[in-house]
Scaffold this motif. Structure first.
Motif, PDB file in Angstrom:
ATOM      1  N   UNK A 273       0.777  -0.855  -0.008  1.00 47.52           N
ATOM      2  CA  UNK A 273       0.395  -0.099  -0.426  1.00 47.52           C
ATOM      3  C   UNK A 273       0.736   1.228   0.286  1.00 47.52           C
ATOM      4  N   UNK A 274       0.648   2.143  -0.811  1.00 42.49           N
ATOM      5  CA  UNK A 274       1.886   3.135  -1.236  1.00 42.49           C
ATOM      6  C   UNK A 274       0.148   4.306  -0.548  1.00 42.49           C
ATOM      7  N   UNK A 275       0.912   5.677   0.063  1.00 45.18           N
ATOM      8  CA  UNK A 275       0.080   6.426   0.816  1.00 45.18           C
ATOM      9  C   UNK A 275      -0.404   7.590  -0.481  1.00 45.18           C
ATOM     10  N   UNK A 276      -1.768   7.766   0.282  1.00 38.66           N
ATOM     11  CA  UNK A 276      -2.192   7.089   1.154  1.00 38.66           C
ATOM     12  C   UNK A 276      -3.268   6.585   1.006  1.00 38.66           C
ATOM     13  N   UNK A 277      -3.825   5.616   0.175  1.00 43.38           N
ATOM     14  CA  UNK A 277      -4.667   4.279   0.014  1.00 43.38           C
ATOM     15  C   UNK A 277      -4.761   3.704  -1.846  1.00 43.38           C
ATOM     16  N   UNK A 278      -3.267   3.549  -2.220  1.00 38.69           N
ATOM     17  CA  UNK A 278      -2.859   2.656  -3.629  1.00 38.69           C
ATOM     18  C   UNK A 278      -2.449   2.039  -3.952  1.00 38.69           C
ATOM     19  N   UNK A 279      -2.608   0.693  -4.469  1.00 41.77           N
ATOM     20  CA  UNK A 279      -2.608  -0.641  -3.877  1.00 41.77           C
ATOM     21  C   UNK A 279      -1.249  -0.947  -4.891  1.00 41.77           C
TER      22      UNK A 279
END
Length: 334
Positions: A273-279
């Motif tokens: 999970x990358x910030x803020x909410x990306x898979x």
């Protein structure tokens, strides 16, 4: 008229008798010959007399019929006409009243329609203002979330540490044990500003989460990276987990990917999970960014169709994925 005809017939009979007497007398016979009337003339005289009598009788009959009809009209039709006239007057009054009420109703409806138009215009204006306010609220909420996330960017959450294990000085406990838990931190001075356990109003047997704030953001990154490399981290028989500290909204968005990530792990596909909410997914030699759980589910469906899926359904899925790909739902990292 019949009396007249009878009288005429009697006169004619007397004339015949008189004629017979004249025929017996020579003088009278001579007078007869000079004053004799033919039958046709007699018939004409009778017919004229009958016509005259009939005309007199017709005149009398007309007078009688006229009088009878007038009397009947006066006795029967006039009261009925008067009653009809009275009812007609009442009807006219009722119609006039209804017309007046109808006009009043029309005016009332026009006023209501005008008010409805004004209300609709006000509602449209309020809706537009509400939409604008909602947009502003969403922007402000996004800014507040971003500010809160930035304020927490140096925080680390420690999950699994038993209650009271840290003693009275949580900061000193963490400084003494971080390098033991995470070997990559050995020899590194970790500066911790504050540390505490999160208050929880729920009655639970699970230990409360420890949150500690670092003075240096790079220390936070080093702790998270080292914890992933040293996993599983143990302390006194308990497994310790280290997580970034995010705002409530960001945490909610990230938790929405939990089920999808479990499915990916079962398939042996690495996800992050990358910030803020990306898979972020590495698959087939390329990295793919999925912005929502729905996109992730579609990705799973594309690589592993459900058992029993027909060829037509698979073709529909591929077509859907093609449409999604055209809309840049799957965003490969450059």
């Amino acid at each position: 008229m019949l009396n007249y005809v009878k009288t005429s017939r009697l006169s004619t009979s007397g004339d015949i008798c008189h004629t017979k007497e004249v025929e017996r007398s020579p003088l009278k016979k001579k007078f007869k010959e000079s004053c004799s009337i033919s039958k046709s003339e007699l018939d004409g005289a009778i017919a004229a007399a009958v016509k005259m009598a009939m005309a007199e009788q017709r005149s009398d009959l007309d007078k009688i019929v006229t009088t009878a009809v007038k009397t009947a009209i006066d006795d029967m039709l006039v009261p009925q006409l008067a009653s009809l006239s009275s009812e007609l007057k009442h009807t006219v009054v009722a119609v006039t009243t209804i017309t007046s009420r109808t006009e009043n109703l029309e005016k009332t409806v026009e006023r209501i329609q005008s008010k409805c138009d004004l209300t609709q215009a006000a509602a449209r204006s309020d809706r537009d203002q509400l939409t604008a306010l909602q947009l502003k609220f969403d922007n402000l909420a996004a800014k507040m979330t971003d500010i809160e996330d930035r304020n927490r960017r140096s925080n680390v959450r420690l999950v699994g540490l038993k209650e009271s294990e840290e003693g009275d000085n949580c900061i000193a406990f963490l400084r003494a044990n971080l390098s033991k838990w995470i070997p990559s931190l050995a020899g590194r001075e970790i500066k911790i500003e504050r540390a505490h356990r999160i208050y929880s109003g729920k009655n639970t047997t699970h230990p409360r989460t420890v949150v500690f704030k670092l003075l240096d953001y790079t220390d936070r990154q080093a702790i998270l990276k080292g914890a992933r490399a040293a996993s599983p981290v143990k302390h006194g028989g308990s497994s310790l987990l280290f997580f970034p500290d995010y705002s409530h909204e960001t945490t909610r968005k990230r938790k929405a990917f939990a089920d999808v990530r479990k499915k990916l792990d079962n398939l042996g596909i690495q996800s992050f999970l990358l910030f803020p909410a990306t898979l972020k997914i590495t698959y087939g030699g390329r990295q793919i960014l999925l912005r929502s759980p729905d996109e992730a589910e579609k990705f799973l469906l594309s690589i592993q169709p459900p058992t029993g899926t027909s060829a037509e359904d698979q073709a529909n899925v591929l077509y859907t994925l093609q449409e999604v790909s055209n809309e840049t739902s799957f965003r490969p990292m450059l």
